[in-house]
Design a protein around this motif. Sequence first.
Motif, PDB file in Angstrom:
ATOM      1  N   GLY A 169       0.796  -1.221   0.000  1.00  0.00           N
ATOM      2  CA  GLY A 169       0.000   0.000   0.000  1.00  0.00           C
ATOM      3  C   GLY A 169       0.828   1.269   0.000  1.00  0.00           C
ATOM      4  N   LEU A 170       2.104   1.169  -0.374  1.00  0.00           N
ATOM      5  CA  LEU A 170       2.965   2.345  -0.418  1.00  0.00           C
ATOM      6  C   LEU A 170       2.632   3.170  -1.659  1.00  0.00           C
ATOM      7  N   PRO A 171       2.305   4.447  -1.508  1.00  0.00           N
ATOM      8  CA  PRO A 171       2.007   5.270  -2.685  1.00  0.00           C
ATOM      9  C   PRO A 171       3.275   5.508  -3.508  1.00  0.00           C
ATOM     10  N   THR A 172       3.333   4.904  -4.669  1.00  0.00           N
ATOM     11  CA  THR A 172       4.494   5.061  -5.557  1.00  0.00           C
ATOM     12  C   THR A 172       4.025   5.431  -6.957  1.00  0.00           C
ATOM     13  N   VAL A 173       4.859   6.193  -7.653  1.00  0.00           N
ATOM     14  CA  VAL A 173       4.656   6.497  -9.064  1.00  0.00           C
ATOM     15  C   VAL A 173       6.023   6.410  -9.739  1.00  0.00           C
ATOM     16  N   SER A 174       6.095   5.699 -10.850  1.00  0.00           N
ATOM     17  CA  SER A 174       7.339   5.630 -11.611  1.00  0.00           C
ATOM     18  C   SER A 174       7.173   6.405 -12.910  1.00  0.00           C
ATOM     19  N   LEU A 175       8.136   7.250 -13.209  1.00  0.00           N
ATOM     20  CA  LEU A 175       8.106   8.086 -14.403  1.00  0.00           C
ATOM     21  C   LEU A 175       9.189   7.636 -15.368  1.00  0.00           C
ATOM     22  N   ARG A 176       8.766   7.211 -16.543  1.00  0.00           N
ATOM     23  CA  ARG A 176       9.728   6.809 -17.574  1.00  0.00           C
ATOM     24  C   ARG A 176      10.143   8.052 -18.357  1.00  0.00           C
ATOM     25  N   TYR A 177      11.294   8.601 -17.993  1.00  0.00           N
ATOM     26  CA  TYR A 177      11.809   9.795 -18.655  1.00  0.00           C
ATOM     27  C   TYR A 177      12.342   9.442 -20.053  1.00  0.00           C
ATOM     28  N   PHE A 178      12.105  10.348 -20.989  1.00  0.00           N
ATOM     29  CA  PHE A 178      12.631  10.207 -22.335  1.00  0.00           C
ATOM     30  C   PHE A 178      13.678  11.300 -22.575  1.00  0.00           C
ATOM     31  N   THR A 179      14.950  10.933 -22.545  1.00  0.00           N
ATOM     32  CA  THR A 179      16.122  11.761 -22.850  1.00  0.00           C
ATOM     33  C   THR A 179      15.923  13.227 -22.457  1.00  0.00           C
ATOM     34  N   VAL A 180      16.178  13.506 -21.202  1.00  0.00           N
ATOM     35  CA  VAL A 180      15.950  14.839 -20.645  1.00  0.00           C
ATOM     36  C   VAL A 180      17.163  15.731 -20.925  1.00  0.00           C
ATOM     37  N   TYR A 181      16.899  17.003 -21.240  1.00  0.00           N
ATOM     38  CA  TYR A 181      17.975  17.949 -21.535  1.00  0.00           C
ATOM     39  C   TYR A 181      17.605  19.325 -20.998  1.00  0.00           C
ATOM     40  N   GLY A 182      18.605  20.187 -20.912  1.00  0.00           N
ATOM     41  CA  GLY A 182      18.378  21.550 -20.455  1.00  0.00           C
ATOM     42  C   GLY A 182      19.576  22.056 -19.667  1.00  0.00           C
ATOM     43  N   PRO A 183      19.461  23.225 -19.052  1.00  0.00           N
ATOM     44  CA  PRO A 183      20.566  23.812 -18.288  1.00  0.00           C
ATOM     45  C   PRO A 183      21.135  22.855 -17.237  1.00  0.00           C
ATOM     46  N   ARG A 184      22.439  22.814 -17.152  1.00  0.00           N
ATOM     47  CA  ARG A 184      23.196  21.983 -16.219  1.00  0.00           C
ATOM     48  C   ARG A 184      23.104  20.495 -16.556  1.00  0.00           C
ATOM     49  N   MET A 185      22.745  20.179 -17.802  1.00  0.00           N
ATOM     50  CA  MET A 185      22.632  18.774 -18.185  1.00  0.00           C
ATOM     51  C   MET A 185      23.989  18.085 -18.159  1.00  0.00           C
ATOM     52  N   ARG A 186      23.941  16.752 -18.108  1.00  0.00           N
ATOM     53  CA  ARG A 186      25.170  15.974 -18.132  1.00  0.00           C
ATOM     54  C   ARG A 186      25.978  16.306 -19.369  1.00  0.00           C
ATOM     55  N   PRO A 187      27.284  16.447 -19.233  1.00  0.00           N
ATOM     56  CA  PRO A 187      28.113  16.844 -20.377  1.00  0.00           C
ATOM     57  C   PRO A 187      28.332  15.746 -21.407  1.00  0.00           C
ATOM     58  N   ASN A 188      27.991  14.501 -21.082  1.00  0.00           N
ATOM     59  CA  ASN A 188      28.254  13.409 -22.022  1.00  0.00           C
ATOM     60  C   ASN A 188      27.015  13.037 -22.822  1.00  0.00           C
ATOM     61  N   MET A 189      26.106  13.977 -22.974  1.00  0.00           N
ATOM     62  CA  MET A 189      24.901  13.760 -23.773  1.00  0.00           C
ATOM     63  C   MET A 189      25.049  14.424 -25.135  1.00  0.00           C
ATOM     64  N   ALA A 190      24.250  13.979 -26.106  1.00  0.00           N
ATOM     65  CA  ALA A 190      24.412  14.463 -27.479  1.00  0.00           C
ATOM     66  C   ALA A 190      24.291  15.974 -27.572  1.00  0.00           C
ATOM     67  N   ILE A 191      23.281  16.554 -26.952  1.00  0.00           N
ATOM     68  CA  ILE A 191      23.043  17.992 -27.106  1.00  0.00           C
ATOM     69  C   ILE A 191      24.189  18.798 -26.514  1.00  0.00           C
ATOM     70  N   SER A 192      24.611  18.458 -25.300  1.00  0.00           N
ATOM     71  CA  SER A 192      25.703  19.223 -24.679  1.00  0.00           C
ATOM     72  C   SER A 192      27.004  19.036 -25.460  1.00  0.00           C
ATOM     73  N   ASN A 193      27.239  17.836 -25.963  1.00  0.00           N
ATOM     74  CA  ASN A 193      28.442  17.600 -26.770  1.00  0.00           C
ATOM     75  C   ASN A 193      28.418  18.415 -28.053  1.00  0.00           C
ATOM     76  N   PHE A 194      27.296  18.378 -28.757  1.00  0.00           N
ATOM     77  CA  PHE A 194      27.184  19.115 -30.019  1.00  0.00           C
ATOM     78  C   PHE A 194      27.372  20.606 -29.792  1.00  0.00           C
ATOM     79  N   VAL A 195      26.714  21.146 -28.766  1.00  0.00           N
ATOM     80  CA  VAL A 195      26.798  22.586 -28.497  1.00  0.00           C
ATOM     81  C   VAL A 195      28.221  22.974 -28.118  1.00  0.00           C
ATOM     82  N   SER A 196      28.850  22.174 -27.268  1.00  0.00           N
ATOM     83  CA  SER A 196      30.216  22.485 -26.847  1.00  0.00           C
ATOM     84  C   SER A 196      31.175  22.480 -28.030  1.00  0.00           C
ATOM     85  N   ARG A 197      31.089  21.454 -28.858  1.00  0.00           N
ATOM     86  CA  ARG A 197      32.015  21.352 -29.985  1.00  0.00           C
ATOM     87  C   ARG A 197      31.779  22.484 -30.984  1.00  0.00           C
TER      88      ARG A 197
END
Length: 328
Positions: free
Chosen positions: A173-201
Amino acid sequence: MQILVTGGAGFIGGHIAQSVVEDGHDVTVLDNLDPYYDVGIKRHTIDICREAAQASDGSYEFVEGDVRDADLVDRLVAEADVVYHQAAQAGVRTSVDEPRKPNEINVDGTLNVLDAARDGEIERVVLASSSSVYGKPEYLPYDEDHPTTPVSPYGVSKLAGEQYARVYNEVYGLPTVSLRYFTVYGPRMRPNMAISNFVSRCTNGKPPVVYGDGSQTRDFTFIEDIVDVNRTLMTDDSADGEILNVGSTGNIDIHTLAEVIRDEIDPSLELEYGEQPTGDAQHTHADVSKATELLGYEPSTEIREGVSQFIDWYQDNRDWYEPLVLQS
């Protein structure tokens, strides 16, 4: 409310922590500052959250520790009203090289959180899952009934975690919700992701490197949309016991993404190509109708608009962010 955010110095957890402390809630963050990427980004997030607490009626406490430490997790969960469980060993490619670590953190660590929560009076545990649970698409967009056949140890660990959350809801009876995230991006994102890599290069006059032939497609989700749905779950019990997709409802192929970023920063650059790593999904695309029906979720930011916002943020924060991206 008293909010616990595990992995709260990371990209998504940090944005959730910042948002709820700005609203005046009391936030505790548990994070082990794992150097999966440069911890300077995480320390910057901690500083931002502390500043947000000083400017609000809320409070912020950072605890350096690990979700694998059951006693520590018990103590922190006992003090919380809502738990946002964002802590995880991220990285599909990393999991291929070292499969046991994501299992220890993403499965055993999640069990520690769930066990601690079922022994208390938690209003809700919100678990970060991933589109990686789907694996090879039988049809697109993915709805939550699509078969789950992960193609990486990371995806397997996320699937196990969300299924444990579902079972703890049904059995205890524990109230739980699981969220399946789809490739999250934005400020302070991980540097090893496609968007941050492309922008940096591109910002540094280097061509973006596309892994594979660029035909892979991704449903990229802007961080503000992720934060909004998590904030809704602080008080909304409509999705208790459920597993929900959280995406943008659109997708883009990686070749086009690289072109969009290149054209905005330096159109003179040519694209380069590298070998596609093992374990990467070929396509992701979210059907979010279930989250819309239960929670009123409506993604707000289309990929081209979000990328433009990220490029602007990158330029404004280049002095501290770029050196950490280049080191990662």
